[in-house]
Design an enzyme around this catalytic site. Structure first.
Site, PDB file in Angstrom:
ATOM      1  N   LYS A 193       0.857  -1.201   0.000  1.00  0.00           N
ATOM      2  CA  LYS A 193       0.000   0.000   0.000  1.00  0.00           C
ATOM      3  C   LYS A 193       0.884   1.239   0.000  1.00  0.00           C
ATOM      4  O   LYS A 193       1.007   1.955   0.976  1.00  0.00           O
ATOM      5  CB  LYS A 193      -0.974  -0.035   1.187  1.00  0.00           C
ATOM      6  CG  LYS A 193      -2.149  -0.905   0.826  1.00  0.00           C
ATOM      7  CD  LYS A 193      -3.518  -0.574   1.317  1.00  0.00           C
ATOM      8  CE  LYS A 193      -3.961   0.818   1.524  1.00  0.00           C
ATOM      9  NZ  LYS A 193      -4.981   1.228   0.535  1.00  0.00           N
ATOM     10  N   ASP A 250      -0.793 -12.717   5.320  1.00  0.00           N
ATOM     11  CA  ASP A 250      -1.653 -13.487   6.225  1.00  0.00           C
ATOM     12  C   ASP A 250      -3.093 -13.431   5.719  1.00  0.00           C
ATOM     13  O   ASP A 250      -3.772 -14.452   5.608  1.00  0.00           O
ATOM     14  CB  ASP A 250      -1.546 -12.889   7.635  1.00  0.00           C
ATOM     15  CG  ASP A 250      -2.392 -13.642   8.644  1.00  0.00           C
ATOM     16  OD1 ASP A 250      -2.385 -14.880   8.606  1.00  0.00           O
ATOM     17  OD2 ASP A 250      -3.077 -12.985   9.458  1.00  0.00           O
ATOM     18  N   ASP A 254      -5.409 -16.448   3.457  1.00  0.00           N
ATOM     19  CA  ASP A 254      -6.689 -16.996   3.939  1.00  0.00           C
ATOM     20  C   ASP A 254      -7.767 -16.821   2.866  1.00  0.00           C
ATOM     21  O   ASP A 254      -8.579 -17.714   2.627  1.00  0.00           O
ATOM     22  CB  ASP A 254      -7.157 -16.267   5.211  1.00  0.00           C
ATOM     23  CG  ASP A 254      -6.845 -17.063   6.482  1.00  0.00           C
ATOM     24  OD1 ASP A 254      -5.818 -17.767   6.484  1.00  0.00           O
ATOM     25  OD2 ASP A 254      -7.621 -16.975   7.452  1.00  0.00           O
TER      26      ASP A 254
HETATM   27  C1  IPM Z   1      -0.952 -18.053   9.883  1.00  0.00           C
HETATM   28  C2  IPM Z   1      -1.627 -17.843  11.207  1.00  0.00           C
HETATM   29  C3  IPM Z   1      -0.636 -17.204  12.172  1.00  0.00           C
HETATM   30  C4  IPM Z   1      -0.253 -15.852  11.601  1.00  0.00           C
HETATM   31  C5  IPM Z   1      -1.118 -17.092  13.614  1.00  0.00           C
HETATM   32  C6  IPM Z   1      -1.543 -18.431  14.192  1.00  0.00           C
HETATM   33  C7  IPM Z   1      -0.097 -16.436  14.510  1.00  0.00           C
HETATM   34  O1  IPM Z   1      -2.768 -17.068  11.036  1.00  0.00           O
HETATM   35  O2  IPM Z   1       0.053 -18.788   9.845  1.00  0.00           O
HETATM   36  O3  IPM Z   1      -1.431 -17.522   8.879  1.00  0.00           O
HETATM   37  O4  IPM Z   1      -0.940 -14.846  11.811  1.00  0.00           O
HETATM   38  O5  IPM Z   1       0.758 -15.798  10.921  1.00  0.00           O
HETATM   39 MG    MG Z   2      -3.257 -16.664   8.987  1.00  0.00          MG
END
Ligand code: IPM
Ligand code: MG
Length: 369
Positions: A193, A250, A254
């Site tokens: 960003k 992160d 996801d």
């Molecule tokens: C990931 C998880 C971790 C992160 C957590 C469990 C600390 O969400 O590996 O993506 O935020 O990196």
């Molecule tokens: Mg994560």
């Protein structure tokens, strides 16, 4: 025969259940006799806190440093909600990443054709999807100082996290992304960003320069992280390799995982720098968490963890062909119609964690013949 040391850290929640299925695959690989993988099992996360009052002990860290690779299940759960921030289960995982200097987190998002209908997007958007997210893992806002909450008095507090990156950190992660792209479809999207953050400005500058100096054969696109999140659900197949910082990585990983049908499908590898012999420190783990709601029920999907072990075979144990075999065995059982509950589908057979592990072994037996 080469002997490799693999440290297993099953952790909390569904971690031990999915790791048990990896042990089955390790035994299968050892029985082939091409190399010998010796395993040791230890504690990390909430279970380590229960045993020693800290999320990972110095002894366990020593074992992790001495191993050729580490496999982690998952950490955390509501049981440890009241634990002090410094001792929380996640601190064990973060210490492993930091102390082993695992700066490069590779998170492939592959949509198995058999699962395209389990995706939250329409089949034509995800069928054949193959993205590699390269997430910076030892810097940024996860580790920047100061990181604190100060009491200002009068009922007011002030919380600070610090997003910080230096040139070398951006350079080394971008180099990993460009190298990977050369082995794939030769495209890198660098996501930050720069319109708001100084770290984004530097990120953009360093990636642009590195590209010009060493990787001009790779096609580079710069994309703002919010736009990247949007494009991932609009037309994910435009991406090949995405390189981004710790926090954006992160979130984007996801998001990408759901395109593939389930968070239970996504493996990851976290790698350090190569030493003189080309060896890298490495930790392999599924992207999913400890899933306390289904822990102990025998229904968790072991595929992400088994696919993470396949990455270990490829990147740490020099057994690329066996890694291909494991990945093909996963696709094979999905084609046969086996599903765990998270990817359950009409007309398919829903099975538990152990049965899925055994189905993959049976596919391996048939395919290796
Ligand atoms: C990931 C998880 C971790 C992160 C957590 C469990 C600390 O969400 O590996 O993506 O935020 O990196
Ligand atoms: Mg994560």
């Amino acid at each position: 025969m080469t002997v490799y040391k693999l440290l297993l850290l099953p952790g909390d929640g569904i971690g031990p259940e999915v790791m048990a299925e990896v042990e089955r695959v390790v035994a299968w690989v050892n029985a082939r006799g091409e190399a010998r993988i010796e395993t040791e099992t230890d504690l990390v996360g909430g279970c380590a806190y229960d045993a020693h009052g800290e999320a990972i002990s110095d002894e366990t860290m020593g074992r992790a440093l001495a191993a050729d690779a580490v496999m982690l299940g998952a950490v955390g759960g509501p049981k440890w909600d009241g634990v002090a921030y410094e001792q929380r289960p996640e601190a064990g995982l973060l210490r492993l990443r930091k102390d082993l200097e695992l700066f490069a987190n590779l998170r492939p998002a592959i949509c198995y054709p058999a699962l395209a209908d389990a995706s939250s997007l329409k089949r034509d958007r995800v069928d054949g999807l193959d993205i590699m997210i390269v997430r910076e893992l030892t810097g940024g806002v996860y580790f920047g100082e100061p990181k604190e909450i100060k009491d200002l008095g009068g009922g007011q507090k002030r919380a600070v996290d610090t997003q910080v990156y230096q040139t070398y950190e951006i350079e080394r992660i971008a180099a990993v992304a460009f190298e990977l792209a050369r082995l794939r479809r030769n495209q890198v999207h660098s996501s930050e960003k720069r319109n708001v953050m100084k770290t984004g400005v530097l990120w953009n500058e360093v990636v642009t320069r590195l590209h010009k100096e060493r990787y001009s054969d790779v096609t580079l696109h710069h994309i703002l992280a919010d736009n990247c999140a949007m494009q991932l659900v609009r037309w994910p197949k435009q991406f090949d390799v995405i390189v981004t910082d710790n926090l954006f990585g992160d979130m984007l990983s996801d998001e990408a995982s759901m395109l593939t049908g389930s968070l239970g499908m996504l493996p990851s590898a976290s790698l350090g720098a190569a030493d003189a012999s080309g060896r890298r420190r490495a930790l392999y783990e599924p992207v999913h968490g400890s899933a306390p709601d289904i822990a102990g029920k025998g229904v968790a999907n072991p595929i992400a963890t088994i696919a993470s072990f396949a990455m270990a075979l490829r990147y740490s144990f020099d057994q690329g062909e066996t890694a291909d075999l494991v990945e093909r065995a996963i696709a094979f059982v999905l084609d046969e119609g086996y599903r765990t509950a998270d990817i359950a589908q009409d007309g398919c057979r829903t099975i538990g964690t152990t049965e899925m592990g055994k189905a993959i072994i049976s596919a391996l037996d048939r395919m290796a013949k």
